[in-house]
Design an enzyme around this catalytic site. Sequence first.
Site, short mmCIF file in Angstrom:
data_model
loop_
_atom_site.label_atom_id
_atom_site.label_comp_id
_atom_site.label_asym_id
_atom_site.label_seq_id
_atom_site.Cartn_x
_atom_site.Cartn_y
_atom_site.Cartn_z
N GLU A 197 0.82 -1.21 0.00
CA GLU A 197 0.00 0.00 0.00
C GLU A 197 0.85 1.26 0.00
O GLU A 197 0.43 2.30 -0.47
CB GLU A 197 -0.92 0.01 1.23
CG GLU A 197 -2.38 -0.13 0.86
CD GLU A 197 -3.34 -0.19 2.03
OE1 GLU A 197 -4.21 -1.04 1.99
OE2 GLU A 197 -3.20 0.59 2.99
N HIS A 210 7.64 -26.90 -1.55
CA HIS A 210 6.97 -28.02 -2.21
C HIS A 210 5.78 -27.55 -3.03
O HIS A 210 4.96 -28.37 -3.47
CB HIS A 210 6.57 -29.07 -1.17
CG HIS A 210 7.77 -29.66 -0.49
ND1 HIS A 210 8.33 -30.88 -0.85
CD2 HIS A 210 8.57 -29.17 0.49
CE1 HIS A 210 9.40 -31.11 -0.11
NE2 HIS A 210 9.57 -30.08 0.72
N LYS A 243 -14.31 0.11 -4.01
CA LYS A 243 -15.43 0.49 -3.14
C LYS A 243 -16.52 1.17 -3.97
O LYS A 243 -17.70 0.90 -3.78
CB LYS A 243 -14.95 1.45 -2.04
CG LYS A 243 -14.03 0.80 -1.03
CD LYS A 243 -13.66 1.79 0.07
CE LYS A 243 -12.55 1.25 0.94
NZ LYS A 243 -12.01 2.23 1.87
O1 PA5 Z 1 -3.71 1.22 5.95
C1 PA5 Z 1 -4.82 1.65 5.74
O2 PA5 Z 1 -5.08 2.86 5.81
C2 PA5 Z 1 -5.97 0.73 5.41
O3 PA5 Z 1 -5.56 -0.59 5.30
C3 PA5 Z 1 -7.03 0.80 6.48
O4 PA5 Z 1 -6.46 0.42 7.70
C4 PA5 Z 1 -8.20 -0.11 6.15
O5 PA5 Z 1 -8.74 0.25 4.91
C5 PA5 Z 1 -9.29 0.00 7.22
O6 PA5 Z 1 -9.71 1.34 7.35
P1 PA5 Z 1 -10.46 1.82 8.63
O7 PA5 Z 1 -9.57 1.66 9.79
O8 PA5 Z 1 -10.78 3.26 8.35
O9 PA5 Z 1 -11.72 0.98 8.76
#
Ligand code: PA5
Length: 434
Positions: free
Chosen positions: A287, A308, A422
């Site tokens: 990310e 394996h 989303k």
């Molecule tokens: O690293 C990030 O920002 C994302 O992985 C969020 O943690 C994830 O989308 C969950 O978001 P939230 O904590 O707002 O529910």
Amino acid sequence: MDALNINIEHALAYVSRAEVDALLPEVVTAKRHLLAGDAAGSDFLGWVDLPESIDPEMLNRLKADVARLADKSRLMVVVGIGGSYLGARMVIEALQSEFASMVRPSAPYIVYAGHTLSEDYYAQLLQLLDREDYSVCVISKSGTTTEPAVAFRIVKAHLEHKYGIAEAASRIVAITDANRGALHDIAANEGYPAYVIPDNVGGRFSVLTPVGLLPIAMAGFDIDRMLQGARDMRRRCLDCDTLDNPALMYAAVRNALYRKGVKVEMLVSCQPNLRYLAEWWKQLYGESEGKEGRGLLPHSLTITTDLHSMGQYVQQGERLMMETFIRVAKPCATVPVPVDERNLDGINYLTCKTLTQINDCAADGTVAAHVEGGVPVLQITVPKVDEYVVGQLIYFFEFACGVSGYTLGVNPFDQPGVEFYKKNMFHLLGKPGF
Ligand code: PA5
């Protein structure tokens, strides 16, 4: 050896020491941006000082809530997704018994929700919750993420049905934004104890906030030792501007290899209890760096299990990967290979060795084979797996990620691509406005 140590010897056939050294000015500049807060994403640098800036009063309150809930719960359901669940799961799976769900540990067992929309998963979870006393920790920074919102509604309804509304409220803890979001409003309305995810700490960098600390403490682990490990690693990462700084070295080598055409980085370990370290690391690096058409694709292997299944590809498939091999110097326990006079299985030659010696030979053999097959290998060695070392690993990988992302030329602290699915999902579900 009592500290994390990084060895690049087995990458040097693919990138020269001079090429790695040439990146030092870039990684030092990236480090300075992290500390000065003068580059992209600077609103999200709260994690840099987190191990030193945690409020002791908040920690005491958290421990008191954990003790209160642990007293009446066999299970805790941790509701969250992505950065709001992977850090806690990574630490808990690294430290608990592989068979914790069966051996009934002294602390509550942690189960997870909100990270999937599988109907079968929730049907099975509800069957379990019918049988066991439980409490709930619901985590969402935005407080509006669909998966944990749906899961929390399901679990909250079950909890209220099982215990009544007042007792259910005393079994729920919320971790969310200080002022905004649906979860913040629910917690305020229902009177749940609440903890804050600081505005300046993004989800994937939040394991050292209540997001990770509360579930990890609930599972019975020593969060003070973990924070000490993070503090000590922070000093190592902040105090040194040479490649003796393990975070700068890691960032330099992976960027040097990326520039030479490596496309995939595999986090490899011989310890199955580190598989969620790899899942957390995949999110952290994927990310943070996977944007603008750039970034190493994070992947993982558990050895020898995956040799394996994936071993053939790694050895002889397309040459596009590097490995970062996490080596653990000492096991927590020993298991001898029994002697069998008849030797029908032909493995008596192993009976003078510990399983760790056998595993180490498998690891050394794998490193040598992969290097010969065209895969550069970095090795990160830690003395053992405990709270202190896990705290070191967390800070090391976070700091190196910030340095590496800036060296790559991206903003490591946003994740605009996560929104795309989303919009489609909301449109398909008929959400107003989509
Ligand atoms: O690293 C990030 O920002 C994302 O992985 C969020 O943690 C994830 O989308 C969950 O978001 P939230 O904590 O707002 O529910």
